[in-house]
Design an enzyme around this catalytic site. Sequence first.
Site, short mmCIF file in Angstrom:
data_model
loop_
_atom_site.label_atom_id
_atom_site.label_comp_id
_atom_site.label_asym_id
_atom_site.label_seq_id
_atom_site.Cartn_x
_atom_site.Cartn_y
_atom_site.Cartn_z
N PRO A 43 1.09 -1.52 -0.11
CA PRO A 43 -0.15 -0.08 -0.54
C PRO A 43 1.09 1.25 -0.10
CG PRO A 43 0.25 -1.18 1.87
CD PRO A 43 0.98 -2.00 1.74
N MET A 44 0.54 2.25 -0.93
CA MET A 44 1.41 3.56 -0.50
C MET A 44 0.53 4.28 -1.39
SD MET A 44 4.44 2.75 -2.45
CE MET A 44 4.55 2.01 -3.80
N GLN A 101 -6.48 -0.96 2.45
CA GLN A 101 -6.34 -0.58 4.41
C GLN A 101 -6.88 0.45 4.10
OE1 GLN A 101 -2.30 1.16 4.70
NE2 GLN A 101 -1.78 -0.28 5.32
N CYS A 131 1.38 3.63 9.52
CA CYS A 131 1.68 5.66 9.19
C CYS A 131 2.64 6.26 9.92
CB CYS A 131 0.11 5.94 8.69
SG CYS A 131 0.79 7.47 8.33
N LYS A 170 -1.07 -4.05 9.34
CA LYS A 170 0.65 -4.16 8.81
C LYS A 170 1.03 -3.47 9.70
CE LYS A 170 3.32 -2.33 4.78
NZ LYS A 170 3.37 -1.30 4.80
N GLY A 232 10.04 -3.92 2.73
CA GLY A 232 11.40 -2.82 3.49
C GLY A 232 12.71 -3.21 2.39
N ASP A 233 12.40 -2.79 1.18
CA ASP A 233 14.14 -2.40 0.32
C ASP A 233 13.97 -3.17 -0.41
OD1 ASP A 233 14.37 0.16 2.37
OD2 ASP A 233 15.70 -0.75 3.75
N GLY A 255 7.14 -2.11 -2.64
CA GLY A 255 6.56 -0.96 -2.79
C GLY A 255 7.07 -0.09 -3.75
N ARG A 256 8.00 0.78 -2.93
CA ARG A 256 8.86 1.65 -3.62
C ARG A 256 9.68 0.73 -4.94
NH1 ARG A 256 11.84 4.63 0.94
NH2 ARG A 256 12.34 1.94 1.41
C1 LIG Z 1 4.75 7.22 -1.18
C2 LIG Z 1 4.24 6.10 0.25
C3 LIG Z 1 3.37 5.91 0.54
C4 LIG Z 1 3.01 5.25 2.10
N1 LIG Z 1 2.02 4.31 1.76
C5 LIG Z 1 2.00 3.89 2.54
C6 LIG Z 1 0.50 3.24 3.24
O1 LIG Z 1 -0.24 4.26 2.43
N2 LIG Z 1 0.13 2.60 4.42
C7 LIG Z 1 0.96 1.36 4.59
O2 LIG Z 1 0.83 0.12 5.05
N3 LIG Z 1 1.98 1.74 4.52
C8 LIG Z 1 2.18 3.12 3.28
N4 LIG Z 1 3.91 2.78 3.16
C9 LIG Z 1 4.60 2.42 3.08
C10 LIG Z 1 4.95 0.71 2.13
O3 LIG Z 1 3.64 -0.01 1.97
C11 LIG Z 1 6.19 0.51 2.34
O4 LIG Z 1 6.13 -1.09 3.85
C12 LIG Z 1 7.34 1.21 2.83
O5 LIG Z 1 7.44 1.64 1.98
C13 LIG Z 1 8.91 -0.43 2.49
O6 LIG Z 1 8.97 -0.79 1.88
P1 LIG Z 1 9.67 -0.88 -0.41
O7 LIG Z 1 10.98 -0.36 0.98
O8 LIG Z 1 9.47 -1.89 -0.55
O9 LIG Z 1 8.77 0.55 -0.39
C14 LIG Z 1 4.42 3.99 1.53
C15 LIG Z 1 5.43 4.13 1.22
C16 LIG Z 1 5.51 5.14 0.71
C17 LIG Z 1 6.45 5.25 -0.56
#
Ligand SMILES: Cc1cc2nc3c(=O)[nH]c(=O)nc-3n(C[C@H](O)[C@H](O)[C@H](O)COP(=O)(O)O)c2cc1C
Length: 389
Positions: A43-44, A101, A131, A170, A232-233, A255-256
Amino acid sequence: MPNAPELHPTLRPEIAPPPGVQDYVRPFSVGPVRVERPWVLAPMSGVTDSAFRRTVQSASTGGVGLLVTEFISVEGLTRKNMKSHMRMAFDPATEQPLSVQIFGADIQRMVDAAQMVEACGAQVVDINCGCPAPKVVRRGGGAELMRQCDRLGSMVEKIAAAVQVPVTVKIRSGWSEDSINAVAVAQRCEEAGAQMIAVHGRTRTQLYTGRADWLLVDEVARSVKVPVVGSGDICTPEEALWQLRNTAVAGIMIGRAAIMNPWIFGQIEDLVAGRPVREVSNAERVRVLRFYRDLEAQHVPEHAIPGRLKQFLARMTKGFAHGGLLREKAMRAHDTEEMFGWIDSFFAAADADCLEEWALQVRSGPEEHGTTAARSDSAAAGASIAAAY
Ligand SMILES: Cc1cc2nc3c(=O)[nH]c(=O)nc-3n(C[C@H](O)[C@H](O)[C@H](O)COP(=O)(O)O)c2cc1C
């Protein structure tokens, strides 16, 4: 391919599936919901709306096992806020299975919102306990719930009793370095009826700094019976496979890296199947950006699209020579057509291996108009490629 970002050094076409891969790349179940592939789109907020989710699905055909919406305020949902309700919108024909979510602090509103999520046809309802935003935690939601384990437990119990769909949470590692409590929180949530736990291996105070702690993610996965998804990462297909093989998680959340590379889930599947990992052409990058823009246009007012497209473009062009200049120009564009003027000319120049000339021309050209200014003589060799996108 000229001017494309370097692939991860270990991202080389394989000729056979990694040994034993079928033993750890397996479907898992969230209550009655079967997740066919163990790869989850994170979720982002501001990113994973329906258009983005469908774009990733299209780029990664068949690779995404579970989609998650951006977080949605239960205050907004229960007060019939239009924007919050729009965030729940999805395409039932393609977005399967979908987890919606929600975030908030008031238990009754959380219950009511979960029932709305169920009524809208989503397969899973997920509770945000990660969050870090001050305006969310100040009101008792998001990561603040990590500090209120009993309250969170009651919240999960009440929601699980009120809906038929599985409830998941989460979480983060904890609030801060000296209060890491993801194991205790996960166990309490499981006891309360949560059917899956996603763990982002960072504390609230870390925000997005440092590295995600996958040892802790693994510990959480070993401490509960329900499936745990690690977050994460994860930046490359190899990292996704490695963490799945070497930890007890049932799935990997990305995510990213999926904004930068929406093909990543398909590339993981390529690795798993022992196929050469798909390389992404510049034409495909432009196709995907246009696909996304067209989907956004079905739901979002025209004036709101450039902001979302800019975010996508900014990540996708990281690592490209002169990507910064493209981003600067695109950021200043007045509408999406003007943005695509810059995007087309940039990728056409990249294909023609003349980004240096493109940059020179753009820097010396008139400020405002991508379509005319960016189509330099020097990039003309690439312009015919752009026309084909
Ligand atoms: C722009 C952005 C928005 C995010 N929004 C949410 C969200 O709405 N809900 C949530 O549980 N996590 C949110 N996250 C966290 C991501 O779901 C994820 O756990 C975190 O970015 C680490 O994973 P990654 O390294 O693959 O990005 C967000 C992350 C980013 C970068």
